[in-house]
Design an enzyme around this catalytic site. Sequence first.
Site, PDB file in Angstrom:
ATOM      1  N   ASP A  85     -47.498 -18.613  30.330  1.00  8.43           N
ATOM      2  CA  ASP A  85     -46.267 -18.141  29.715  1.00  8.43           C
ATOM      3  C   ASP A  85     -45.058 -18.680  30.710  1.00  8.43           C
ATOM      4  O   ASP A  85     -44.998 -18.118  31.814  1.00  8.43           O
ATOM      5  CB  ASP A  85     -46.045 -16.851  29.564  1.00  8.43           C
ATOM      6  CG  ASP A  85     -44.908 -16.579  28.861  1.00  8.43           C
ATOM      7  OD1 ASP A  85     -44.086 -17.297  28.366  1.00  8.43           O
ATOM      8  OD2 ASP A  85     -44.514 -14.920  28.625  1.00  8.43           O
ATOM      9  N   ASP A 131     -39.958 -22.491  26.609  1.00  3.10           N
ATOM     10  CA  ASP A 131     -40.852 -21.322  26.464  1.00  3.10           C
ATOM     11  C   ASP A 131     -42.324 -21.613  25.911  1.00  3.10           C
ATOM     12  O   ASP A 131     -42.449 -21.841  24.785  1.00  3.10           O
ATOM     13  CB  ASP A 131     -40.462 -20.407  25.809  1.00  3.10           C
ATOM     14  CG  ASP A 131     -41.181 -18.893  26.249  1.00  3.10           C
ATOM     15  OD1 ASP A 131     -42.147 -18.995  26.923  1.00  3.10           O
ATOM     16  OD2 ASP A 131     -40.679 -18.094  25.501  1.00  3.10           O
TER      17      ASP A 131
END
Length: 473
Positions: free
Chosen positions: A114, A351
């Site tokens: 992430d 992201d």
Amino acid sequence: MSLTSLLPIALTLLCVVPGHVANPAPHYPALSPPITRSPGGALPAAPYSVAFSKKVPRRKEKINALSALCGHSGSGNGAKPGSQITVPLAGSNFDSDYLVNITIGGQNFSLIIDSGSADTWVPQQGFQCFNLTGSPVPSATCNFGTTGFDVNMSKTFEPFPNVSFNITYGTSEFVAGPVGFDTVSVGGLEVSRQVVPIPNVAAWTGDGILSGIIGLAFPDETSVFNTTDPTTASTQNQIPYDPFFFTAVKQKKVEQPFFSVALNRPTPEQEEHDAYDPNLGILAFGGIADVPVLHNTSTTVSVQTFPSNATGADGKFFFYTIPIDSYNFPGSENVPEARNASLGNGTTILDTGTALNLIPGPVAAAYAAAFDPPAELTSAAGLTLYVAQCNASVPPFSVTIGGQAFSVDPRDQLLPVVIDEQGDVACVLGTQARGGPDISGDFHLLGDTFLHNVVTTFNPIDKEVTLTQRVAY
């Protein structure tokens, strides 16, 4: 045709930027003067590289919602032996999450990679499980792919006294509890005394494989606090620390301060029928991920600071936020926010933890109208999604960053999902509005829909990101 059963996936896809349980002051981006340049030379090969390489079952909240989400298949070309550290990436949630194998204190876990969060955590053995409304439930309900980290089985674990960990993600999942130091290894890249939260409280909807998150964002986005009671965590008692890659750089485990991500998409057949997908991309440390790219398409831009009223040394770095020049598609010339993305009133976060692109509302509306037949905005329980016929003609779409246009494959722009028990399928657009069709929003996201098409090389030390167009696959 009702979209009610799309709600679980919509919540997961549209709400992934992490926010702390303590509700700190909101982060609003300030546009620091961008550095935009083409690299003076080729990025170095990474000495450490690991591929995403496992197939896993879908997470529970998507069992009845997800048929074939935008995904991550194909095969990346690994680096030459000994030339880089390459970590294989695996697919979770029917390929809506990317997993990497990691070792903490000699114990193995599969974690979501992430770039939109900074903490690397795994649950502690004996953790308490809660549902998303905060009611206690059996630990099996959280469905982690582990019984938890056993501090007694690690020869290198040390407790971090008088602190606690507390974070809530946009999906409403949360974890909280104690923190320690331990040896962490990813693809042969090993660091010692890494801060590792080991929460003993979790509200999680797992898939039986993923066991936590490896966060790669900036120290100011970490979630450790100077209190033993996680419920009293706040921005006032936050203790920023070095995330995993920052520690690797400080311990001189890599010569170059880069990590690089190449996320692959699977075929629809793999997404629909395979719960366990191999070769879903590469995570590389110390250089660029070794996959085929188009020459002369690289550009490097500076990461922007938060909050909006910060100036000079007061600016902080949380996410990989970058300036966008323009969004390009048929009709975009008629949309001011598309021609000049700075009019969209918000910066853009790269992201890996978000499946969709979330862009200014007027831009998303114009792009949806360019489909043939046009995509329609459908509302359910306060959520709005652009939905199109699955055989619709997809208009070309690219994003210009640092003067370079990066194209998005049409296969990433129509995401089939099952919407009812009869097996009816609708296709959700891979590029959606953040904040509604007429609202630009305070920040935007380029998620996996975009990232499937580029190699993204992050330099968190120099606070730059290099993007390179991938060869079509």
